[in-house]
Design an enzyme around this catalytic site. Structure first.
Site: not given
Length: 378
Positions: A25, A128, A252, A276, A308, A330-331
Site C-alpha cells: 500500500y 489533512q 495539496k 499523490h 513525491g 511520505g514513504r
C-alpha cells in the site's frame, strides 16, 4: 541502527517486517506505476554544481514552513493507514516529528484518531482533509481538528476518485486484515508486527469509525473511498472549506500551473506540488519536473511546497534550490516506521537532515534560505 545509512536501508527492513498488503500500500503506485517511479527519477536527472574553497563552517538548514520554525524544510506528509505499518503508527510518527522539530500531518484516513494524536503530543500538528459527500461530516472533522488545536489544514484535491492501484486490489487491502489463508500465512512471518497489534486497541479508521452515519462496512478502503469521497469537489468547495476552517490552509495535489494560479487567487496559504506519490493519475508529470514552472508562476504570491519521490536530503536540497519553500516526505518516514517504529521515524529524519547539511556544504552554501537555482545545473 549503526548499519542503517540510507532510506533504502529502512525500506529493506520495513519490507521484511510489515505485512505485504500494508507494505505494498505504501510502496506502490497506480496502473503501470510510471509516475511513481518518475518522481524519483526526476531528482536523479537533476545535477548539482559542486563548489570549492568556500567557507562552509556554521551551516544551518533551519527555516520556516507556514511561519512555523522547523529544524529543516521537511514535513511528514499525510499517509493513509499509517497505524497499520506499525501499531499506533500515527502517534509514534507525530511524537518523532515533534521531537525533531518538523511538522506532522495527520490524514483523514488514519488509524489513530485526531484526538489520539492530540492526547499524545504537545505541539500543534497539521490535519489533512478529504471532503466527503456528507459535508456535515467534513465540517465535523474540521471542528475536531480545531478542538485538537491543529494549526493548519491540508486539503487534498487529487483524490475525488480513487486511482486503480493494482497491488491493493490483488492483496485485498483492508483494515484490520481479512484473515484469508494467504494473509494468515504472511502474518505468521511478521511476529513483531503481530505483537504490536495485539497490544493496541487502534485497528480501525480512527477518524471514521463511530463517526460516520449509515456506513456499516469500512473494511475495504477502496470500496469505502469510492462510495464516500466527493467527486463534485471543485473550487467553490475549496472556498467553503476555507470559510469553515478559518486557519492556515494548504492545498495539496497541485500539478499544473493553471491550478496553481487559481489556488493563489483563492487565498490559500500554501500549495503542495504533488501527484499523490504516483498513486492517482499514472502518466502525470513528476512533481519535481513541474515545480519550476509553478514556482515561476505563483512563487511570489503563495508558499510553494512539494512532495513525491523524496528519498534523501539531496532531494530536499534540489527542491529548495528549484524554489520550493518546504517539502513533504511520505514513504521515507513510513519505511522507518515500519522498520523500527518511532526510532525508525527519527532515524529517517536524521538521515535526511545529515544528507541535506552535507550536500549544502559541498555546494558551497551555509544557509538553506540562500540556496537557489545557481546551485543547479540547468
Amino acid at each position: 541502527m549503526a548499519q542503517i545509512t540510507s532510506i533504502a536501508d529502512l525500506q529493506a527492513l520495513a519490507k521484511r517486517r510489515v505485512p505485504k498488503m500494508f507494505y505494498d500500500y505504501a510502496d506502490t503506485g497506480s496502473w503501470t506505476q510510471s509516475t511513481y517511479h518518475d518522481n524519483e527519477a526526476a531528482f536523479q536527472r537533476q545535477k548539482l554544481r559542486q563548489r570549492v574553497a568556500v567557507n562552509i563552517d556554521n551551516r544551518s538548514v533551519k527555516t520556516t514552513m507556514l511561519g512555523q520554525d522547523v529544524s529543516m524544510p521537511v514535513a511528514l506528509a499525510p499517509v493513509g493507514l499509517t497505524g497499520m505499518q506499525h501499531a499506533d503508527g500515527e502517534i509514534l510518527a507525530a511524537q518523532a516529528a515533534e521531537e525533531f522539530g518538523v511538522p506532522f500531518t495527520l490524514t483523514t484516513m488514519s488509524v489513530c484518531s485526531i484526538e489520539d494524536v492530540a492526547e499524545h503530543t504537545k505541539s500543534p500538528f497539521w490535519f489533512q482533509l478529504y471532503v466527503m459527500r456528507d459535508r456535515g461530516f467534513s465540517e465535523s472533522l474540521m471542528q475536531r481538528a480545531h478542538d485538537a488545536n491543529c494549526s493548519a489544514l491540508c486539503l487534498t484535491l487529487d483524490l475525488q476518485v480513487l486511482g486503480q492501484r493494482h497491488m491493493d486490489l490483488k492483496n485485498g487491502l483492508s483494515t484490520p486484515p481479512n484473515p484469508t489463508p494467504r494473509v494468515l500465512f504472511d502474518l505468521l512471518f511478521k511476529p513483531r508486527w503481530l505483537m504490536g497489534m495485539a497490544q493496541t486497541k487502534r485497528r480501525q479508521f480512527g477518524n471514521i469509525h463511530g463517526h460516520v452515519k449509515n456506513v456499516d462496512d469500512m473494511s475495504s478502503l477502496a470500496e469505502w473511498t469510492n462510495s464516500q469521497f466527493d467527486p463534485s469537489l471543485d473550487w467553490s468547495s475549496v472556498e467553503w472549506v476555507k470559510k469553515h476552517w478559518g486557519r492556515k490552509l494548504i492545498l495539496k495535489g497541485i500539478n499544473d500551473v493553471e491550478d496553481a494560479k487559481i489556488a493563489a487567487e483563492i487565498g490559500a496559504d500554501a500549495i503542495v506540488v504533488s501527484n499523490h506519490g504516483g498513486r492517482q493519475l499514472d502518466g502525470a508529470l513528476a512533481s519535481y519536473d513541474v515545480l519550476r514552472d509553478i514556482v515561476d508562476a505563483v512563487g511570489d504570491k503563495i508558499e510553494v511546497h512539494m512532495d513525491g519521490g523524496i528519498r534523501s536530503g539531496q532531494d530536499v536540497f534540489k527542491a529548495m534550490a528549484m524554489g520550493a519553500k518546504g517539502t513533504f516526505i511520505g514513504r521515507s518516514y513510513i519505511y522507518g516506521l515500519g522498520a523500527m517504529g518511532k526510532p525508525g521515524v527519527t532515524k529517517s529524519l536524521e538521515i535526511i537532515h545529515k544528507e541535506l547539511d552535507v550536500t549544502m556544504g559541498l555546494c558551497g552554501e551555509t544557509n538553506i534560505e540562500n540556496v537557489g537555482r545557481h546551485n543547479l545545473v540547468l
